[in-house]
Scaffold this motif. Structure first.
Motif, PDB file in Angstrom:
ATOM      1  N   ASN A 210       1.347   4.459  -5.357  1.00 56.70           N
ATOM      2  CA  ASN A 210       0.578   5.569  -5.912  1.00 56.70           C
ATOM      3  C   ASN A 210      -0.497   5.902  -4.877  1.00 56.70           C
ATOM      4  N   PHE A 211      -0.582   7.166  -4.478  1.00 59.60           N
ATOM      5  CA  PHE A 211      -1.430   7.519  -3.344  1.00 59.60           C
ATOM      6  C   PHE A 211      -2.881   7.112  -3.563  1.00 59.60           C
ATOM      7  N   ASN A 212      -3.399   7.377  -4.728  1.00 55.48           N
ATOM      8  CA  ASN A 212      -4.795   7.062  -5.004  1.00 55.48           C
ATOM      9  C   ASN A 212      -5.042   5.555  -4.945  1.00 55.48           C
ATOM     10  N   THR A 213      -4.179   4.796  -5.612  1.00 58.66           N
ATOM     11  CA  THR A 213      -4.327   3.343  -5.619  1.00 58.66           C
ATOM     12  C   THR A 213      -4.123   2.755  -4.226  1.00 58.66           C
ATOM     13  N   ALA A 214      -3.127   3.275  -3.491  1.00 60.26           N
ATOM     14  CA  ALA A 214      -2.858   2.772  -2.144  1.00 60.26           C
ATOM     15  C   ALA A 214      -4.027   3.049  -1.205  1.00 60.26           C
ATOM     16  N   THR A 215      -4.684   4.191  -1.368  1.00 69.15           N
ATOM     17  CA  THR A 215      -5.843   4.499  -0.532  1.00 69.15           C
ATOM     18  C   THR A 215      -6.964   3.509  -0.785  1.00 69.15           C
ATOM     19  N   GLN A 216      -7.182   3.169  -2.035  1.00 70.03           N
ATOM     20  CA  GLN A 216      -8.216   2.195  -2.363  1.00 70.03           C
ATOM     21  C   GLN A 216      -7.876   0.804  -1.838  1.00 70.03           C
ATOM     22  N   THR A 217      -6.593   0.491  -1.789  1.00 65.61           N
ATOM     23  CA  THR A 217      -6.163  -0.862  -1.423  1.00 65.61           C
ATOM     24  C   THR A 217      -5.932  -1.029   0.072  1.00 65.61           C
ATOM     25  N   PHE A 218      -5.211  -0.074   0.678  1.00 62.46           N
ATOM     26  CA  PHE A 218      -4.781  -0.223   2.070  1.00 62.46           C
ATOM     27  C   PHE A 218      -5.495   0.710   3.037  1.00 62.46           C
ATOM     28  N   GLY A 219      -6.264   1.670   2.508  1.00 63.95           N
ATOM     29  CA  GLY A 219      -6.942   2.626   3.372  1.00 63.95           C
ATOM     30  C   GLY A 219      -6.217   3.960   3.422  1.00 63.95           C
TER      31      GLY A 219
END
Length: 694
Positions: A210-219
């Motif tokens: 999920n783009f939003n979650t991945a941004t928070q997790t991986f940058g």
């Protein structure tokens, strides 16, 4: 011997690694190239990822390892790109890359501050034109308040341009050295990706991306790369796991229920199933074959005492901009209170934040499927056979239908997407609504003027997307001048901050619009023959503001009375499901639904209430009157059930009172949720309903 061989291998590996290190240093010394340019892009990516997390209120140190490693790899790839050509060309490429990085990080930062979600580049491209045209003032206000953040992201570019050629040269490097840097970047990228995919956060990196979650997790750097990758492959969700202990189960029995059946109990009524006679045609598509197997493994929901209760009645279907149950008070908003409590009352209803703002909220409410691709979801669906939208279902049995929005007709491309929903017309400002309501009149006039055009064409099926509740909530809006005295008189001084009071004023326009709607239906004598269904498109994220260095002025907490920490605390809402008949002849059917339910349950519930022929296996949600297990889910893989709630971001389970933590139960619901989200995406990407109902 095995130990000696192992030692020899380790020795050989260390010897080879040491040689590579020596060769790199030797080649580097020969280049006479300044360290500052070699490490320019790795430092810039780390710098940008760091300040993105600071400005967006994300934890930095605890979750910064992946952004660091992936950022270093991306920076080294950029070094290769800016070292291949002549110095002048390399410098131009470097400046362009720095500008792109600054603009992209600034844009995502401001979007997250405004919408509380990161958006894919495709989402941004889809919504940009509408924002500029329809909400220019809000856009400029966001940019103005974010100038400090924009400057921070632009600072590397400014410093680079200001240092000059001598202090920051961009000389052409030897191909051997570029090759070594490229290999180093590739190894770092692959190693970090392998750790990410196989570690605790692995599902967010692959199957549950999920783009939003991945941004928070991986940058942001990595989430953008993954979004492009999965957009091309079209296969980012997990495969189905078909298990007789998972999706095929009916409602879970309550372990605390010790009631014994009595001899005086009557035989239960035997109901049929909400199931169609489907033909699963042969296909070469692996995804459609997987869908066929999954659908056939499911147990259809049973019809029930509520099947056909609203058969033949009119339907007014409303998605209310930024509506939230926190504005409902019996004396301040009596119409909202009446419609909520005098109809079917939903005491634990959620409208999840799907990412993509209003468009995804609409999609979930209209399609009964989970939006998986942000704003793009509705755009992709425009060319599909959208068989189960209420507009299409009712149109097939002869209903007259129109859709309305009191905003620009082409915002989010609604002039294209909403023509596939089953309505004879979609009218908004710019394609005909202004001829009925005049220009920019708000929800009251929208309901008033348009109702006069369809109330004589019964049975009718009408859809409204309102706009009066749209942020930004400011003191000089006409709605504040109109309602502020009334709101202040009700709450008194000091209960809410001014911006929160402004939000109440915006939602008062919806209250008055609904009041007028009910009055017109009653005056026409068709209130008992009309069903009003309404919920919001998303929680009021416009009440969350941030300043230059991530200091949030959180009016959502002021509105809620607490600071939310998970999806269900953020996204609680009301569902209005009301008809005049529920206050009169069918008053005994106006019950409370206390089990968790959400926007995806609306389509199957109404399909059952209107006595429509539909297949419950082909929708993600459930008919809330059926015996199907109650599960409300989010596309970040969190969920809520009767027994408890699961936060997929933290991996934490919260059992409800009277229940204990049961890992087997958690695993089962997790698999059901994964299957349902995979189903939603595959239906969209394969036009599965077109395959079934061509």
């Amino acid at each position: 011997m095995p130990a000696n061989r192992s030692s020899a291998r380790r020795g050989g590996f260390l010897y080879a690694a040491n040689n590579v290190r020596k060769n790199l240093l030797r080649i580097y010394r020969r280049q006479k190239w300044r360290v500052s340019h070699l490490w320019l892009f790795p430092v810039v990516f780390l710098y940008s990822e760091f300040f993105l997390r600071v400005f967006c209120g994300l934890p930095v140190l605890r979750t910064f390892l992946y952004p660091v490693l992936f950022g270093l790899a991306a920076g080294l790839f950029c070094v290769c790109l800016t070292s291949w050509f002549k110095p002048k060309v390399n410098r131009i490429i470097s400046a362009v890359l720095l500008a792109v990085i600054a603009v992209y990080f600034s844009t995502e930062c401001l979007l997250q501050n405004s919408f509380q979600v990161f958006m894919t580049p495709a989402d941004i491209a889809t919504g940009t034109g509408g924002v500029v045209g329809g909400f220019a003032a809000e856009l400029f206000r966001t940019i103005f308040h974010g100038l400090g953040k924009i400057f921070i992201f632009l600072l590397p570019l400014i410093l680079y341009l200001g240092t000059g050629k001598r202090r920051m040269p961009a000389k052409r490097l030897r191909p051997a050295f570029i090759g070594c840097v490229f290999v180093l970047a590739l190894v770092l990228q692959l190693f970090t990706g392998l750790v990410a995919a196989r570690g605790k956060q692995g599902p967010k990196y692959s199957g549950q991306f999920n783009f939003n979650t991945a941004t928070q997790t991986f940058g942001l750097t990595t989430s953008t790369r993954l979004a492009w990758k999965y957009a091309g492959s079209g296969n980012k969700t997990s495969d189905f796991v078909i298990d007789s202990t998972a999706d095929t189960q009916d409602a879970a029995s309550d372990p605390n229920d010790t009631t014994e059946p009595t001899e005086t109990e009557t035989e239960p009524v035997v109901y049929g199933e909400n199931k169609l006679d489907l033909t699963f045609k042969e296909t070469s598509s692996d995804n459609i074959q997987a869908l066929n197997q999954y659908v056939q493994s499911l147990t259809p929901s049973k019809q029930n005492a509520y099947t056909g209760l609203f058969k033949g009645k009119n339907l007014i279907y409303i998605c209310a901009e930024a509506y939230c149950d926190s504005v409902v008070y019996e004396e301040l908003t009596p119409t909202l209170y009446r419609l909520i409590h005098n109809g079917i009352y939903f005491s634990e209803f959620y409208q999840p934040t799907w990412g993509g703002s209003t468009s995804t909220g609409e999609y979930s409410f209209l399609f009964g499927l989970a939006p998986m691709d942000g704003v793009e979801t509705m755009q992709e669906a425009a060319d599909n056979n959208n068989y189960f939208t209420l507009g299409n279902q009712l149109k097939r049995i002869g209903y007259h239908g129109n859709a309305y929005h009191d905003g620009d007709y082409d915002f989010y491309n609604r002039n294209i997407t909403h023509t596939s929903l089953g309505y004879d017309e979609f009218l908004a400002y710019g394609n005909g609504l202004e001829e009925i309501t005049d220009w920019w009149t708000g929800d009251i006039t929208l309901f008033d003027k348009t109702m006069d055009t369809y109330m004589d064409n019964q049975p009718f099926s009408v859809y409204y997307m309102t706009i009066s509740g749209h942020c930004t909530y400011v003191d000089d809006d006409y709605k504040v001048a109109k309602y502020l005295d009334r709101v202040k008189a009700y709450f008194g001084e000091g209960k809410f901050k001014q911006t929160t009071l402004d939000y109440f004023c915006y939602q008062m326009e919806l209250e008055e619009a609904l009041k007028l709607m009910v009055q017109k239906l009653e005056e026409k004598g068709i209130a008992d023959d009309t069903v009003i269904v309404m919920t919001g498109d998303h929680y009021p994220y416009g009440l969350e503001k941030s300043h230059t260095f991530g200091n949030f002025e959180d009016y959502v907490s002021d509105l809620y009375g607490y600071t939310y920490t998970n999806s269900w605390e953020q996204d609680h809402n009301n569902l209005i499901l009301w008809s005049g008949c529920l206050e009169h002849e069918n008053k005994d059917m106006a019950v409370e639904i206390s089990e968790p339910c959400y926007s995806l349950d609306v389509v199957p519930t109404l399909s059952n209430l209107f006595g429509l022929e539909y297949d419950s296996r082909l929708l993600v949600g459930r008919d809330v009157f059926s015996d199907t297990e109650a599960i409300a889910l989010w596309n970040n893989y969190s969920w809520a059930t009767v027994q408890g709630k699961y936060d997929a971001i933290s991996g934490t389970y919260y059992p409800n009172e009277g229940y204990t933590e049961d890992q087997a139960y958690i695993d089962r619901i997790n698999q059901i949720v994964s299957n349902k989200l995979s189903f939603s995406e595959k239906v969209l990407h394969t036009d599965y309903y077109g395959y079934l109902f061509d």
